[in-house]
Each structure stands twice: as C-alpha cells, then as structure tokens.
Design an enzyme around this catalytic site. Structure first.
Site, PDB file in Angstrom:
ATOM      1  N   ASP A 107      13.521 -12.179  40.082  1.00 24.36           N
ATOM      2  CA  ASP A 107      14.809 -12.864  40.132  1.00 24.36           C
ATOM      3  C   ASP A 107      14.808 -13.988  39.105  1.00 24.36           C
ATOM      4  O   ASP A 107      13.991 -14.909  39.171  1.00 24.36           O
ATOM      5  CB  ASP A 107      15.045 -13.428  41.537  1.00 24.36           C
ATOM      6  CG  ASP A 107      16.504 -13.354  41.950  1.00 24.36           C
ATOM      7  OD1 ASP A 107      17.349 -13.788  41.150  1.00 24.36           O
ATOM      8  OD2 ASP A 107      16.790 -12.872  43.064  1.00 24.36           O
ATOM      9  N   ASP A 213      20.592 -14.273  38.571  1.00 26.62           N
ATOM     10  CA  ASP A 213      21.438 -15.015  39.498  1.00 26.62           C
ATOM     11  C   ASP A 213      22.631 -15.637  38.775  1.00 26.62           C
ATOM     12  O   ASP A 213      22.466 -16.288  37.732  1.00 26.62           O
ATOM     13  CB  ASP A 213      20.593 -16.109  40.157  1.00 26.62           C
ATOM     14  CG  ASP A 213      21.336 -16.852  41.235  1.00 26.62           C
ATOM     15  OD1 ASP A 213      21.747 -16.204  42.208  1.00 26.62           O
ATOM     16  OD2 ASP A 213      21.498 -18.083  41.104  1.00 26.62           O
ATOM     17  N   GLU A 270      24.233 -10.804  38.463  1.00 28.68           N
ATOM     18  CA  GLU A 270      25.190 -11.168  39.501  1.00 28.68           C
ATOM     19  C   GLU A 270      26.402 -11.811  38.818  1.00 28.68           C
ATOM     20  O   GLU A 270      26.252 -12.758  38.062  1.00 28.68           O
ATOM     21  CB  GLU A 270      24.542 -12.149  40.482  1.00 28.68           C
ATOM     22  CG  GLU A 270      25.417 -12.495  41.659  1.00 28.68           C
ATOM     23  CD  GLU A 270      24.816 -13.597  42.512  1.00 28.68           C
ATOM     24  OE1 GLU A 270      25.020 -13.562  43.738  1.00 28.68           O
ATOM     25  OE2 GLU A 270      24.180 -14.509  41.959  1.00 28.68           O
ATOM     26  N   HIS A 345      20.527 -10.536  50.359  1.00 26.82           N
ATOM     27  CA  HIS A 345      20.165 -11.807  50.981  1.00 26.82           C
ATOM     28  C   HIS A 345      21.355 -12.738  51.172  1.00 26.82           C
ATOM     29  O   HIS A 345      21.268 -13.705  51.930  1.00 26.82           O
ATOM     30  CB  HIS A 345      19.120 -12.504  50.114  1.00 26.82           C
ATOM     31  CG  HIS A 345      19.630 -12.833  48.745  1.00 26.82           C
ATOM     32  ND1 HIS A 345      19.933 -11.865  47.820  1.00 26.82           N
ATOM     33  CD2 HIS A 345      19.919 -14.018  48.151  1.00 26.82           C
ATOM     34  CE1 HIS A 345      20.377 -12.431  46.710  1.00 26.82           C
ATOM     35  NE2 HIS A 345      20.387 -13.728  46.884  1.00 26.82           N
ATOM     36  N   ASP A 346      22.473 -12.476  50.488  1.00 29.07           N
ATOM     37  CA  ASP A 346      23.675 -13.307  50.590  1.00 29.07           C
ATOM     38  C   ASP A 346      24.760 -12.659  51.437  1.00 29.07           C
ATOM     39  O   ASP A 346      25.831 -13.243  51.610  1.00 29.07           O
ATOM     40  CB  ASP A 346      24.261 -13.578  49.193  1.00 29.07           C
ATOM     41  CG  ASP A 346      23.467 -14.611  48.413  1.00 29.07           C
ATOM     42  OD1 ASP A 346      22.765 -15.434  49.040  1.00 29.07           O
ATOM     43  OD2 ASP A 346      23.536 -14.593  47.172  1.00 29.07           O
TER      44      ASP A 346
END
Length: 581
Positions: A107, A213, A270, A345-346
């Site tokens: 990440d 991210d 993302e 995870h979100d």
C-alpha cells in the site's frame, strides 16, 4: 445485445487475469499473542490463501506509523511498524508468496504522511526549513473583526477544517484527512523524487506492485479557492472539485507508471470523488502508461444518504444495474480496466449490505455475491473474511467498541443533546462503518476465534463458533470453496469472463441481476436473485442462443436450475445464483 470484438492479444496482461486477496494486517493473524495481527501471522496462513486460488496478496500499510489512521499515517517508508514485524519478515513473506506462485502488492500512501515523519517535523521547525515546501502551507485569512480563519473553507474527511494552525510560524498546513496527516506538496520536484525512490526501493526488494491510497488527490488547484456551499449547516465544505483530478494529476501518474512499467509491476489506484468516466479512463487506458486499474466509489456509495455516508440512504437493484453496466461497458469499449470489489478495509461486509446476513442466509448470500462479482470483467479483489461470508458487527455494538477515527470523529461532532441523532448514527455505523470489516479474522472455534492468544485490539465477532475458516476449509459446500470455484472458472474460461463483452439481461426486473458475457470463444449467462424470498423470472428471448447447448456449471443450490429455455417462467429460490456456460 452488444456483440464482442476480437480479442487483441497485445492487450492481454497477467494482471487482467489475476485475482487479489486483501489483508488488513492488524486483524488477520497474531503470531506473538499481543492482540495485533502481524507479518509472521500472515506467513503462517499462506497455504490457506493459495488454496483459495488467488494470484496476488495486497497488504494494507505495514510501514512505521503512529497509527492515528491505522497505518495510513506513515512516519518512515523504509521501516516496518514494530508490532507487525521487521523488514526481514517482509523478505520472508515475499519469498513465501513467490514460492507458491503468488505476488505481493504493498500500500503506497503518498498524498500525505504522518506529522511525525522527519520531513514534517523538520518542515514545522521553521518557515525557512529546507523541507517546508514538502507540505502545503498558507497564511491565515482575517475577517473585519480581526478574527483569524483558515485559508479557505475546505472540509477534512475526518471532520472539521482541512487546515491546522501552526502557532509558532503563524501559518496553516493542509490535511484532507486527520490533522496528523499533512498533505504532501507534489508541486515540489523533490517530493516527487523522494516518492519515486520509495517506489523503487520496495520493487527492488521483490514487491510486485502497489495499491495507491487516494492517489488522485495528489494534484491540487493551485489557487486553493473556496468550495461552493453544499452543506449550509457547516462552515466547512467538500472541495473535491479542486483536488480529485487536479491539473497535473496525469503528469504525476505517468511518471509513476513509467517506473512501474520497468518492473512489469501491478498497480491499482484509489480514486474517490471522481464520477467522470473519461477522467478515469485517462488513468487506466491501456496505452496511457499510468495505472492498470482504479477503485472508483460509485457502487459502494450507493447507500449513502443526502447528508453523507452516515445518513440513511435507500438504493434499488436498478441503481446497481445502472452502475455496473456503465463501468463494464465503458471499460470494454475504451480499452480500460475495472477493479472489481464489494468489500475492503474502508467498506462494510457485503452480505450485510447487499444481501442478507441472517444466519440461515449467510452462506447463500456469500455465494450469490461471489457469483455476481466474480464473473464480471475486471480484476477481482477478495477482502479477508469475504470468502467466508463474514457479516457486519453485531447490532448490540455500542460506541465504546468502535476504534475507527472516521466513526469516532463523526460521533464527537453530534451535539450531546441530540439523542435521536446519536441513535440514528449508531445504526449507520453498524451498516456502513469501517470497523465492520476490521473485526479479527475468524480462524477456528478456539478463544478469540484463533486470531490471538490474548484480547484483540478490536472485539472478535461473536459468531466465530459457527463461522470460521477451519470449518469451511473442511466443508466442500462452504462459501470458501465456492469462491475457489469462481476463481478457477475465471481462469479456465478467461477469454469469456476476463476479456468478453457484457450486457444486462432483464434490466427492469426489480430483484434479479442477470447478465451475459460473450466472446468468440463462447458465451455465458449469470443470474442472481438478490431477494431472500422466491421470485419469478422469465427467461428472455435474447439469450436463447446460449441456452441451446450450455448448462449450469456453478450454482449455490443443488439441484441447480438446469434445462432453461427462452420464454420459460422460472421460480428462483431465495438468493439463488448460477453460472450457465
């Protein structure tokens, strides 16, 4: 009905044919009994992941961090967060994955750092620091009464203003997320060079790519104007039009893409707040040399209310059909690529959000959603526990059990006298809060679900006695093995499933999501009943050609729905799904 075009062999790619298993390190497996998952715990479960049939493992951030936002606040990109392990553990994980024919994706968090990163510590020490321009600093604004205000009205995603005042220097710094997550200034070429060094460091060490991210936030409007008033009740406004696809975004992404191309590395970015298909295509078009694919948010924002994520929103299956068909068709016709996901995870657990998590429905729901997602065109992402059908947190969770900064900050902003708003917000947290996906992985029936020998950092879901990996691995009819069959079929029939065209079937049906995949190699039909009740479905005439010779090759019911013919009225059982080829 859309007809498929000839597959261009030059545009085949290993990452298009791959599937990804996402691991949230803190919640996956604890090897040393401190209540926090770690790298050695992940290493101990590589055979479990391999048997599922995925090709890539993506880890949420593992780098040194104060953990204000669970690792998305990095203080050292070259060191590992101590509770997770060491860099030697990363090397062992890379070796273990490569030995099993899998790849490792890390990440990359480079829109912002931690406020404890040496760059920011130095930048904050003096306006004349050589690192000052690594971040975004602005002078205050003053009103007619001499009152100090932030440079503009931009809102932080974690509540309040996106600007934090630095008393010693008399300036504000920008943080689109927590105040402990200052945004980097990508206009500074030194920042870009440091990021490119980080990217190369881990690729040289054996990593195979990155999930990036909020990567679309790295280019901001140079004038930092006030955002239009969208929420009259707040002095702080969402300003995403000024940073979600800024003027230099694709220049920066191309620089990153050229590095990744050297290594034939995987990339998924993302990209929240971007709904323009053409803007996204600039990032993922096959010949653009930017990113392989992106996570857009249109589908997972489907149940957000008028006041944002934590307000009630209604969605219909027709909304989902419109969104899925839009992106499936657009990417196919324009040489782009989709990242397929329902959980991460979100996001909350998909069976609780899109199907039914009642105990009697969980397995059917997990299999139905695997069918729905797994046979679309794109790279499939499976989030830890999704392959088991793990649900959201129990409905008796109180605010004391939550750990997520987004949820807790939202709770703090609710006036203490508004009891009804507290109750409504708790309901939305249980439906859509990020902690729904962060409860520990349920391995077996031992204490703490086999996740840890001590109390975990966040409570274990109470259903682990009946829903866990050990039981499902032994049961050939489990959700785990169903997911494995879906992923296997994707590989076996990749010319149809990976590279074929997409078209909705029965688009007006309120409870059945059906679609056809077509290619020169063959055709396939996917039918999913999203209702926990039996529904009637009439087989449409426009799929008659593929029903003549095909059969059901995967179904979440036995016996399956064989013998279909056009015009036939079929009773689909609760949450029934099948794949006809």
């Amino acid at each position: 009905m859309q007809m498929p075009h000839k597959i261009d062999n030059r545009k085949r790619a290993w990452w298009k044919e791959s599937s990804v298993y996402q691991i949230y390190p803190a919640s996956f497996k604890d090897s040393n009994g401190d209540g926090i998952g770690d790298l050695k715990g992940i290493l101990s479960q590589l055979d479990y992941i391999q048997k599922l049939g995925v090709d890539i493992v993506w880890l949420n951030p593992i780098f040194k961090s104060p953990q204000i936002d669970m690792g998305y606040d990095i203080s050292d990109y070259y060191s590992i967060h101590e509770p997770y392990g060491t860099i030697d553990d990363v090397d062992a994980l890379i070796q273990g994955l490569h030995y099993r024919g899998m790849k490792l994706v890390l990440d990359l968090v480079v829109n912002h750092t931690s406020d404890q990163h040496p760059w920011f510590v130095n930048a904050r020490s003096s306006p004349s620091s050589e690192y000052r321009d690594f971040y975004i600093w602005k002078k205050p604004r003053y009103d007619e009464n001499g009152q100090r205000h932030p440079p503009n009205n931009w809102a932080s995603y974690f509540g309040g203003s996106a600007w934090e005042y630095d008393e010693p220097s008399g300036e504000y710094y920008l943080h689109l997320f927590a105040k402990e997550q200052p945004d980097l200034n990508w206009e500074n070429p030194r920042v870009r060079e440091e990021v490119y060094k980080i990217i190369r460091f881990w690729l040289d060490r054996g990593a195979d790519g990155y999930r990036m991210d909020v990567i679309n936030f790295i280019s901001k409007h140079p004038d930092f104007p006030d955002a239009p008033i969208k929420n009259a009740a707040s002095k702080w406004q969402n300003a995403s039009e000024y940073y979600s696809h800024g003027p230099r975004l694709h220049e920066y992404l191309h620089d990153i893409g050229m590095i990744l191309k050297e290594y034939d590395a995987f990339s998924v970015g993302e990209m929240p707040e971007v709904k323009d298909t053409n803007e996204i295509l600039k990032a993922v078009g096959f010949d653009r040399e930017e990113l392989n694919m992106i996570f857009h948010f249109e589908l997972v924002d489907i149940d957000h209310g008028p006041g944002g994520k934590f307000t009630a929103g209604n969605w219909q299956l027709g909304d989902m059909k419109r969104i899925v068909s839009k992106w499936q068709t657009f990417m196919y016709e324009n040489d782009g690529w989709n990242a397929l996901y329902l959980e991460n995870h979100d996001q909350p657990r998909s069976i609780s959000r899109f199907a039914s998590d009642l105990p009697e429905h969980r397995v059917l729901s997990a299999k139905m959603l695997a069918t729905f997602l797994g046979f679309q065109s794109g790279t499939v992402f499976v989030y830890q526990g999704q392959e088991l059908g793990m649900p959201n947190v129990p409905w008796d969770w109180t605010i004391e059990k939550y750990r997520d900064i987004e949820t807790l900050n939202h709770w703090k902003e609710i006036p203490g006298t508004q009891t009804s708003l507290h109750e409504a917000s708790l309901r939305e947290y249980r439906l859509k809060g990020r902690d729904n996906a962060r409860t520990p992985m349920q391995w077996d029936t031992s204490p703490n679900a086999g996740f840890s020998t001590s109390d975990p950092w966040i409570p274990v879901h109470e259903d682990f006695h009946t829903l866990n990996a050990a039981m499902q691995v032994k049961d050939p009819e489990s959700a785990y093995h169903y997911w494995s069959r879906v992923l296997s079929l994707r590989k076996k029939f990749k010319d149809i499933i990976v590279y074929g065209s997409f078209a909705l079937v029965s688009p007006e049906h309120p409870e059945v999501f059906a679609y056809v995949r077509r290619s020169e190699d063959g055709n396939a039909l996917v039918v999913c009943n999203f209702s926990p009740r039996p529904v009637q479905w009439t087989v449409p005439e426009d799929v008659s050609d593929l029903l003549k010779e095909g059969r059901v090759v995967l179904s979440n019911y036995s016996p399956s729905c064989d013998g279909l013919r056009a015009g036939q009225s079929v009773t689909l059982r609760p949450l029934e799904a099948f794949f006809w080829l």
